[in-house]
Design a protein around this motif. Sequence first.
Motif, PDB file in Angstrom:
ATOM      1  N   VAL A  27      11.047 -11.728 -10.421  1.00 26.53           N
ATOM      2  CA  VAL A  27       9.777 -11.107  -9.667  1.00 26.53           C
ATOM      3  C   VAL A  27       9.144 -12.710  -9.340  1.00 26.53           C
ATOM      4  CG1 VAL A  27       7.596 -10.042  -9.374  1.00 26.53           C
ATOM      5  CG2 VAL A  27       8.953  -9.124 -11.513  1.00 26.53           C
ATOM      6  N   GLU A  28       9.113 -13.257  -9.741  1.00 27.79           N
ATOM      7  CA  GLU A  28       8.870 -14.367  -9.275  1.00 27.79           C
ATOM      8  C   GLU A  28       9.647 -15.163  -8.166  1.00 27.79           C
ATOM      9  OE1 GLU A  28       8.102 -17.497 -12.183  1.00 27.79           O
ATOM     10  OE2 GLU A  28       6.755 -18.724 -10.603  1.00 27.79           O
ATOM     11  N   ARG A  35       7.370  -9.686  -0.254  1.00 30.89           N
ATOM     12  CA  ARG A  35       6.223  -9.352   0.706  1.00 30.89           C
ATOM     13  C   ARG A  35       5.903  -9.698   1.589  1.00 30.89           C
ATOM     14  NH1 ARG A  35       2.475 -13.222  -2.124  1.00 30.89           N
ATOM     15  NH2 ARG A  35       0.863 -12.082  -1.422  1.00 30.89           N
ATOM     16  N   LEU A  46      -1.398  -6.527   3.638  1.00 31.05           N
ATOM     17  CA  LEU A  46      -1.024  -6.964   2.693  1.00 31.05           C
ATOM     18  C   LEU A  46      -1.667  -6.476   1.874  1.00 31.05           C
ATOM     19  CD1 LEU A  46      -0.216  -8.958   1.466  1.00 31.05           C
ATOM     20  CD2 LEU A  46      -2.041 -10.629   1.504  1.00 31.05           C
ATOM     21  N   GLN A  54       5.152  -3.635  -5.460  1.00 34.47           N
ATOM     22  CA  GLN A  54       5.249  -3.662  -6.827  1.00 34.47           C
ATOM     23  C   GLN A  54       5.962  -2.546  -6.993  1.00 34.47           C
ATOM     24  OE1 GLN A  54       1.808  -4.059  -8.509  1.00 34.47           O
ATOM     25  NE2 GLN A  54       0.099  -6.366  -8.109  1.00 34.47           N
TER      26      GLN A  54
ATOM     27  N   TYR B  27      -0.464 -14.985   2.074  1.00 33.97           N
ATOM     28  CA  TYR B  27      -0.758 -15.804   1.184  1.00 33.97           C
ATOM     29  C   TYR B  27      -0.063 -15.976  -0.255  1.00 33.97           C
ATOM     30  CZ  TYR B  27      -4.082 -12.692  -0.336  1.00 33.97           C
ATOM     31  OH  TYR B  27      -4.718 -11.715  -1.411  1.00 33.97           O
ATOM     32  N   ASP B  29       0.562 -15.411  -4.104  1.00 32.77           N
ATOM     33  CA  ASP B  29      -0.564 -15.048  -5.397  1.00 32.77           C
ATOM     34  C   ASP B  29      -0.061 -15.099  -6.251  1.00 32.77           C
ATOM     35  OD1 ASP B  29      -2.227 -13.537  -6.648  1.00 32.77           O
ATOM     36  OD2 ASP B  29      -1.953 -11.326  -5.716  1.00 32.77           O
ATOM     37  N   PHE B  32       0.619 -11.455  -8.702  1.00 32.59           N
ATOM     38  CA  PHE B  32       1.493 -11.341  -8.834  1.00 32.59           C
ATOM     39  C   PHE B  32       3.007 -10.914  -9.388  1.00 32.59           C
ATOM     40  CE2 PHE B  32       4.770  -9.301  -6.986  1.00 32.59           C
ATOM     41  CZ  PHE B  32       4.553  -8.529  -5.547  1.00 32.59           C
ATOM     42  N   VAL B  33       2.886 -11.283 -10.129  1.00 30.82           N
ATOM     43  CA  VAL B  33       3.693 -11.216 -10.760  1.00 30.82           C
ATOM     44  C   VAL B  33       3.412 -10.739 -12.007  1.00 30.82           C
ATOM     45  CG1 VAL B  33       5.389 -13.147 -11.949  1.00 30.82           C
ATOM     46  CG2 VAL B  33       5.794 -14.030 -10.283  1.00 30.82           C
TER      47      VAL B  33
END
Lengths: 179, 112
Positions: A27-28, A35, A46, A54, B27, B29, B32-33
Amino acid sequence: MLSRLQEISLIARCVATDDRDAFGQLVEAYSEPLRRFLMGLTKGDLPLSDDLAQETFIKAYLSIRSFEGISRFRTWLFRIAYHEFVTYTRRNSPTRAIDDLDLSTIADDTDFPAITDRNLEEALAQLPAPQRAVVQLFYFEQFSIARITTVTGLPSGTVKSYLSRARKRLASLLNQYRY
Amino acid sequence: MTRISQSDKQLDRRISTMMRNETPTPYADEWFVKKTVNRLPPRRSLVSLPELLASLFVFVVSVALLISETQTALSFSDLTAYDPSLFILSACMTLGATLYISIPILNRCIRG
């Protein structure tokens, strides 16, 4: 950006032991481009693009065992994201979505309106969703035509046609932005 | 087959640079993770703990029975006098307990 080997090792950990830390690393690594892609598709919304991102990751986690490794994980993820966006659009504006998201037809000039706005952001927002996705993937994410085909499900001829039209139209903004 | 000319490639590079520099990007975040990982559904266990314990118990008992029956059978000088029903039963129980644990695992590995 993860190497192919790191990617496979993290996916294997997710598949074998449901390792959430490994999935967190995926995910990172891919949240930023995903996104960005979804923000382009949602015309800068956004919160919506974060929600879709997600949902995309959750779907990827649930179906990670079906990932065959033929394409890169990133391509597979973008494909899920694109379909997530299409589903969201269809659910929320059914009448408009039919015209906007007809993936099988090759657009003629009327489907690809001339750029009337001198602002790049506005110009991109004028494009119907599939064209916007193609432009976004090609110019932003540097995807090849074959990978764009995998993500969007559009025939390669259609992708080339969209890119050719986009090139002509976006070129008119180059001088405006001094590039 | 359409070939992209050199000038088109150059044009593509310029458009790409323009798009990267002139369109807004989300931006960063840092949450988020964490938010995404927290939203992941709970881990599904392959077999529940009572099922696993029961199957292991049946497996151990049936293997013990199988070993003892094999020893009994070997002690018979004339095997026609030996009644193999208990031996067959213990073999079936061993196989059943093994399959009970392994089938859901195999099924999930194959179907995802």
